[in-house]
Design an enzyme around this catalytic site. Structure first.
Site, PDB file in Angstrom:
ATOM      1  N   GLY A 127       1.681  -3.728   1.622  1.00 43.35           N
ATOM      2  CA  GLY A 127       1.222  -4.341  -0.247  1.00 43.35           C
ATOM      3  C   GLY A 127       1.973  -2.766  -1.088  1.00 43.35           C
ATOM      4  N   GLY A 129       1.554  -0.792  -5.048  1.00 41.01           N
ATOM      5  CA  GLY A 129       0.645   0.352  -5.418  1.00 41.01           C
ATOM      6  C   GLY A 129       0.648   1.703  -5.281  1.00 41.01           C
ATOM      7  CB  CYS A 153       4.965  -0.822   4.032  1.00 39.32           C
ATOM      8  SG  CYS A 153       6.084  -0.448   2.605  1.00 39.32           S
ATOM      9  CG  PHE A 154      -0.242  -0.018   0.636  1.00 40.02           C
ATOM     10  CD1 PHE A 154       0.270   1.229  -0.872  1.00 40.02           C
ATOM     11  CD2 PHE A 154      -1.780  -0.402   0.812  1.00 40.02           C
ATOM     12  CE1 PHE A 154      -1.400   0.992  -1.521  1.00 40.02           C
ATOM     13  CE2 PHE A 154      -2.249  -0.069   0.202  1.00 40.02           C
ATOM     14  CZ  PHE A 154      -2.522   1.078  -1.375  1.00 40.02           C
ATOM     15  CD  GLN A 157       2.793   4.122   0.362  1.00 44.87           C
ATOM     16  OE1 GLN A 157       2.292   4.084   0.152  1.00 44.87           O
ATOM     17  NE2 GLN A 157       3.739   4.253   1.174  1.00 44.87           N
ATOM     18  CG  ASN A 195      10.312  -3.624  -1.842  1.00 43.01           C
ATOM     19  OD1 ASN A 195      10.737  -2.305  -2.316  1.00 43.01           O
ATOM     20  ND2 ASN A 195      10.098  -4.528  -2.082  1.00 43.01           N
ATOM     21  N   GLY A 197       7.695   2.898  -2.670  1.00 47.53           N
ATOM     22  CA  GLY A 197       7.904   4.318  -3.739  1.00 47.53           C
ATOM     23  C   GLY A 197       6.947   4.843  -3.523  1.00 47.53           C
ATOM     24  CG  PHE A 198       3.929   5.409  -4.049  1.00 48.03           C
ATOM     25  CD1 PHE A 198       3.102   6.645  -4.575  1.00 48.03           C
ATOM     26  CD2 PHE A 198       4.510   4.536  -3.737  1.00 48.03           C
ATOM     27  CE1 PHE A 198       2.989   6.548  -5.513  1.00 48.03           C
ATOM     28  CE2 PHE A 198       3.466   4.956  -5.706  1.00 48.03           C
ATOM     29  CZ  PHE A 198       3.349   5.590  -6.503  1.00 48.03           C
ATOM     30  CG  HIS A 243       9.251  -4.074   5.312  1.00 44.30           C
ATOM     31  ND1 HIS A 243       7.588  -5.036   5.049  1.00 44.30           N
ATOM     32  CD2 HIS A 243       9.098  -3.503   4.454  1.00 44.30           C
ATOM     33  CE1 HIS A 243       7.083  -4.585   3.800  1.00 44.30           C
ATOM     34  NE2 HIS A 243       7.991  -2.547   3.676  1.00 44.30           N
ATOM     35  CD  GLU A 245       7.302  -7.247   7.971  1.00 42.84           C
ATOM     36  OE1 GLU A 245       7.855  -7.548   6.689  1.00 42.84           O
ATOM     37  OE2 GLU A 245       6.966  -6.388   7.895  1.00 42.84           O
TER      38      GLU A 245
END
Length: 272
Positions: A127, A129, A153-154, A157, A195, A197-198, A243, A245
């Site tokens: 996701g 943010g 991913c998110f 994090q 994909n 940025g954190f 990712h 998937e």
């Protein structure tokens, strides 16, 4: 123009690349029609007035508002609750292909709503943010109850933050489908899709002690050494930054869904 697609011309793309290479990812504006005729300084102010990604809480804006279920393909093996933080449609499909019944819940789902479905495991989705804005209450409660967790991913994090690690914004971010990542458990190098940025700020040279036991960095990016995965050694939880998937490929990391299946099966055996 007939399709309403904005195009740009008359720009030195090499100069733009050098600019970004020195300064990192940044906000941008593309203006067309009458808006493009405005004073350049005023257009720049509009760009600068747009929200920055640091501190942005975006998951709730892209997540489902209503729960839904993806039924297993073939025999039912495990029941998974997937927390939608911006989930891709292919993700629950990859789990369903392995016999999992997947209950996709909104980002704001409570521990009580999750446990009411009697899940064998919980999935934390990708996701947008800043992960520093996420409420970690649900994740810490699941870790305390030793519910198997898999995040991407998110999800990687915020699992990292729940374990006590920090996160930080990458200067450029990782984008594209040809990112080399090493699975430190097997030594295998995977070609992966990124994909983000954190990233998670965790030591790569040692096992870390956390409030939920020992945790190791399981995957690293071979381009820059950034943390690409976490594995808990004392509770049933793991995650990756990329990712597995990816519908169009690469598919090198699809085995991670099998690893999630094995984690849930092992957890159930341990409760028997």
């Amino acid at each position: 123009m007939a399709q309403g697609v904005v195009g740009i011309s008359g720009i030195d793309t090499r100069a733009l690349t050098r600019h970004l290479r020195e300064r990192g990812a940044m906000r941008v504006g593309i203006f067309s029609g009458t808006a493009a005729a405005a004073d350049p300084a005023a257009l720049r102010e509009r760009v600068l007035a747009s929200p920055q990604m640091t501190g942005a809480d975006l998951a709730g804006e892209v997540a489902t508002t209503e729960p839904y279920v993806i039924e297993p393909v073939g025999d039912h093996t495990n029941t998974v609750v997937a927390i939608d933080l911006g989930i891709k449609a292919m993700t629950p499909q990859r789990m369903a292909e392995r016999g999992m019944r997947v209950h996709v819940l909104p980002a704001a789902a409570t521990v009580e709503q999750i446990l009411a479905l009697n899940p064998d495991g919980v999935f934390l989705s990708n996701g947008p943010g800043d992960p520093a804005t996420a409420d970690l209450t649900v994740i810490t409660a699941l870790l305390e109850r030793r519910v198997p967790i898999f995040g991407i991913c998110f999800g990687n994090q915020i699992l990292g933050r729940a374990l006590g690690f920090g996160t930080f914004k990458l200067k450029y971010g990782h984008r594209g489908i040809n990112q080399p990542v090493q699975d430190r458990l097997t030594g295998k190098v995977e070609v992966t899709a990124h994909n983000h940025g954190f990233a998670v700020d965790a030591p790569t040279d040692r096992i870390s002690d956390t409030p939920f036991g020992r945790v190791e960095v399981s995957h690293v990016c071979l381009n820059d050494g950034v943390v690409e995965g976490l594995r808990c050694l004392d509770v049933p939880a793991f995650s990756v930054q990329y990712h597995p998937e990816a519908a169009a490929g690469p598919h090198d990391a699809a085995y991670l869904f099998d690893r999630f299946e094995e984690l849930m099966t092992s957890a159930k055996k341990g409760q028997a």
